[in-house]
Design an enzyme around this catalytic site. Sequence first.
Site, PDB file in Angstrom:
ATOM      1  N   GLY A 225      46.990  55.924  46.759  1.00  0.00           N
ATOM      2  CA  GLY A 225      45.623  56.178  46.329  1.00  0.00           C
ATOM      3  C   GLY A 225      45.572  57.253  45.263  1.00  0.00           C
ATOM      4  O   GLY A 225      46.603  57.650  44.703  1.00  0.00           O
ATOM      5  N   HIS A 245      49.672  72.733  39.475  1.00  0.00           N
ATOM      6  CA  HIS A 245      49.990  73.257  38.136  1.00  0.00           C
ATOM      7  C   HIS A 245      49.909  72.191  37.051  1.00  0.00           C
ATOM      8  O   HIS A 245      49.876  72.515  35.863  1.00  0.00           O
ATOM      9  CB  HIS A 245      51.367  73.936  38.141  1.00  0.00           C
ATOM     10  CG  HIS A 245      52.526  72.997  37.978  1.00  0.00           C
ATOM     11  ND1 HIS A 245      53.664  73.342  37.275  1.00  0.00           N
ATOM     12  CD2 HIS A 245      52.733  71.735  38.435  1.00  0.00           C
ATOM     13  CE1 HIS A 245      54.522  72.340  37.303  1.00  0.00           C
ATOM     14  NE2 HIS A 245      53.989  71.357  37.991  1.00  0.00           N
TER      15      HIS A 245
END
Length: 334
Positions: A225, A245
């Site tokens: 997903g 990040h």
Amino acid sequence: MTSNPWLTLLGLINGFQVTQAIHVASTLRIADHLKGGSRSAEELAPLTQSHAGALYRLLRALAAVGVFEEDENRRFALTPMGDCLRTDSATPIGAWAECVGSPYVWSTWGHLLYSIRTGENAFQSLNGKDIWNYRAERPEESAVFDRAMTEFSRGGAEAVIGAYDFSAFHHVVDVGGGRGLMLAAILTAHPRMQGTLFDQPGVIAGAEAVLEAHGVVDRCRMVGGSFFESVPEGGDAYVMRVVIHDWDDDEAIAILKACRRAMRETAKLVLIERIIAPANEVPATKFMDLHMLALPGGRERTRDEFSDLLAKSGFELARVVPAGRINVIEARPY
């Protein structure tokens, strides 16, 4: 490192040469061919489909910086650094060398000036699409990147598990967990624990073999997903290893809020991320921050920036646990 500032700076300026030389050596699997002992460039050339004379020049240059070792008979052997380029190394990094030296990464760094002048993503400007869609259209590039991320997980998982105690958790959800190496390591260390691996469907497709190889596939559910939309419910720990990040603040908050919606009040969020050090320290994270700016458009963050990001997403930063070259950031919902 020399005491002469001019020579030291020259070495930094010419660092791109070493990057490309290691990239080529890793792409040719030189370290794998040297696993059984030293060989000459003439012996290695047919194994790597290379020109013997040119290959010798490459190897002697890399021997001069400690990646390989050349003897008096012009034969080359692995050094501790070169050993990390083996595909079966306990601390592998060869796939990352292949990734960062590849044309699409290389050319983007060549346009770093664009990012610095505009604050925008150089990769998007060059290619008209983000790096995720670019790789999705190029399975061979995606495979190298996935291998690099798996290698980083293999190299860092032991440090994370040694530094942070997962034993209180019964069900760990690894969000954006790639092929599952980090989750496999956690489940291996805690035989009573259950896990859910969540990532894009195309990535998850390659995870079963990793989980099976670690003997944990029967305790792990695999779900595909988008973490911008929702993540699986039911965990008491939600782990993300170097995911946040990759994204700028707005996108990172969207991912964190999706996790928050799935979590019970008693669950913990566990981010495994680099933290930017104080001024003049730890250059690796600060240069990785430039990499994030130019390619995926993300950023590395300070502790205070993580705290602020978490607060905007419904979390409170509880503690930061150093784990080798990375950190475990624990947060709780509020």
